[in-house]
Design an enzyme around this catalytic site. Sequence first.
Site, PDB file in Angstrom:
ATOM      1  N   HIS A 198       0.720  -1.295  -0.037  1.00 45.68           N
ATOM      2  CA  HIS A 198      -0.098  -0.085  -0.054  1.00 45.68           C
ATOM      3  C   HIS A 198       0.743   1.297  -0.112  1.00 45.68           C
ATOM      4  O   HIS A 198       0.627   2.118  -0.686  1.00 45.68           O
ATOM      5  CB  HIS A 198      -0.740   0.296   1.239  1.00 45.68           C
ATOM      6  N   GLU A 440      -0.711 -16.122 -20.198  1.00 43.38           N
ATOM      7  CA  GLU A 440       0.064 -16.118 -18.716  1.00 43.38           C
ATOM      8  C   GLU A 440       0.538 -17.598 -18.372  1.00 43.38           C
ATOM      9  O   GLU A 440       1.128 -17.728 -17.498  1.00 43.38           O
ATOM     10  CB  GLU A 440      -0.575 -15.607 -17.805  1.00 43.38           C
ATOM     11  N   ASP A 464       2.404 -13.482 -14.381  1.00 43.61           N
ATOM     12  CA  ASP A 464       1.948 -14.905 -14.236  1.00 43.61           C
ATOM     13  C   ASP A 464       2.801 -15.697 -15.193  1.00 43.61           C
ATOM     14  O   ASP A 464       3.482 -16.761 -14.713  1.00 43.61           O
ATOM     15  CB  ASP A 464       0.497 -15.165 -14.204  1.00 43.61           C
ATOM     16  N   CYS A 511      -0.381  -6.710 -20.693  1.00 45.38           N
ATOM     17  CA  CYS A 511      -0.694  -6.006 -19.530  1.00 45.38           C
ATOM     18  C   CYS A 511      -0.307  -6.418 -18.257  1.00 45.38           C
ATOM     19  O   CYS A 511      -0.628  -5.755 -17.327  1.00 45.38           O
ATOM     20  CB  CYS A 511      -2.230  -6.065 -19.516  1.00 45.38           C
TER      21      CYS A 511
HETATM   22  C1  PEP Z   1      -0.464 -10.936 -15.055  1.00 47.31           C
HETATM   23  O1  PEP Z   1      -0.599 -11.996 -14.633  1.00 47.31           O
HETATM   24  O2  PEP Z   1       0.542 -10.308 -15.659  1.00 47.31           O
HETATM   25  C2  PEP Z   1      -1.474  -9.955 -14.988  1.00 47.31           C
HETATM   26  C3  PEP Z   1      -1.585  -8.879 -15.643  1.00 47.31           C
HETATM   27  O3  PEP Z   1      -2.643 -10.288 -14.116  1.00 47.31           O
HETATM   28  P1  PEP Z   1      -2.489 -10.153 -12.570  1.00 47.31           P
HETATM   29  O4  PEP Z   1      -1.270  -9.438 -12.045  1.00 47.31           O
HETATM   30  O5  PEP Z   1      -3.796  -9.777 -12.104  1.00 47.31           O
HETATM   31  O6  PEP Z   1      -2.417 -11.859 -12.179  1.00 47.31           O
HETATM   32 MG    MG Z   2      -2.295 -12.859 -13.929  1.00 45.72          MG
END
Ligand code: PEP
Ligand code: MG
Length: 589
Positions: A198, A440, A464, A511
């Site tokens: 945080h 992922e 991931d 992302c």
């Molecule tokens: C990822 O795994 O890169 C992703 C964007 O999803 P999260 O971080 O929410 O698992």
């Molecule tokens: Mg992910």
Amino acid sequence: MSDTNAIEIVLNGIGASPGICIGKAYSVDKEGVDVVRKYFIGKENLRHEIKRFKAAVKKAKDELKVIIKNSNKELRQQSYILETHAVMLKDKMLYGKTIETIEDERINAEWALKKVVSDLKSMFQNMSDPYLKERAADIVHVSDRVMKNLVGAEAVNIADIYKRVILIAHDLSPAETSQIQLEKIKGFVTDRGGKASHTSIIARTLEIPAVLGLNQATRIIQNDDIIIVDGTAGTVIVHPTEETLVKYAERKIRYEEYKSAITRGSHLVAETTDGFQLPIMGNIELPEEVVSVIDHGGDGIGLYRTEFQYLNSSVFPTEDELFDNYMDVVEIIAPKPVTIRTLDINGDKAITPDSECYETNPALGLRAIRYCLQNPEVFKTQIRAILRVAAYGNVRILIPMISSYDEVCETKRILNEVADSLDKEGAVFNRDIEVGIMIEVPSAVTMADVMAENVDFFSIGTNDLIQYSLAIDRGNSRVAYLYNPLHPAIIRVIKHVADVAREKGIKVFMCGEMANDPIYMPILLGLGLDELSMNPQSIPAVKSMVRELNIENVKLFMKDVLKQTSATAVMKLVQDTYGSILYDKIYHE
Ligand code: PEP
Ligand code: MG
């Protein structure tokens, strides 16, 4: 300077929020809370002991209420964290269990609380999900407040700081950070915390330089020491020499010039010198964060993580609650696209922490699409809300954790079924929405050619993908040094996905956190990504870097990158070739 004879010390930690600040240290001490002792309570005094605990909880709750009311306006949207803390105070795992422990073991409230918190902490820390792991910190912050009231320790009152200082703390709780007045606090330095804590999120939101995870900062840095915090490099310099001070004062000016320049350009498209336009989108978890994406020049929402509405509650949100929430996002940012990711949740995460669902390895367990396909009613409710909101804007749907083609087919079948039933009901909705999958899991990479036949886009989730490809728990600090997006295996994996997408005529986005860092842009552009999504504060710097690059050059550069055999060699190559664009603006002397 506090001590002219002191030797300059350089500490390296995690650069959690970029920027440079120079000033006096102000140590936020929490003494008293960590040194509680155990003693036994006679049967006749048990009621009094429980009353004492209840009074400490009540006081903590009242304190939180005041803090929420007076919290600084930039952080209003973070106040949900404090609201959650207020709820946690009365949670049966914490409140009920502590009372039970006082009664059963006939021990003092402080010791009972300490014991319960320690058990809860290990329970949360053993969860694979990084979001839930972070909740261990919430338990500690909440219980610290109660403990302070029990032992009668002085509460830290950051709102009372009257001079411009740099905060030094073992850790800062959300309640403490939310009291920060921008005109008083120049930066943060903490022993604990990582990029996802945080404190780090708040520092980035406030755009205050911060270095976290220094381990020894509170031991080494004394009140009133002069220190330099370089949140870009992750460095803290204690007792800087005159020469270092001058050097950093100049860097600070250059950083501020660089920041104003990138901010000025953040609302323009990110276009390479040879005319390729790369959409730069924002990642959000709450509707309120859309404003930040717009303010930082985001071209849309590339990842809306929708988990938040399902957490901290024993009942799942209704279709209308979901619809209203998504509508808040779509309406504000229309006509720009919004990519809504369906529930990416562990079984145990969704069903509140005290559920019976226990998995020894939840990262490989009933997560995300697996959970949704096993709970079709939960999934259908969310899809109904997404298809309905798609009638009001440019909405895409994104499916997390796909690991087999069957999951894609089953998801598409459910989507069609939901669309048919909305049609029958005469609902306002849009069935022609783009459907994408997160890439992922390694099996999705291998099957990318097959997957591409049935989806409109890929979005690479490097957080991931790195975890599963390199067998490194993304939340485990002991193996964090191995977690590197520039590992040649990761670069090859991304290349494969991008090549397949191009061959099959679908788009490929990213992302995960890898998309945040401007220094990776030559590689991501060189590999042919079509769109990136990141935390909103990173958008201006990434856009600015893209504008310095040329597609033909980065494609040639990739040939050299692919010859490298280690992450260190890739980093050196990219730094030597493109680092000057980025760092010379701040670090050239
Ligand atoms: C990822 O795994 O890169 C992703 C964007 O999803 P999260 O971080 O929410 O698992
Ligand atoms: Mg992910």
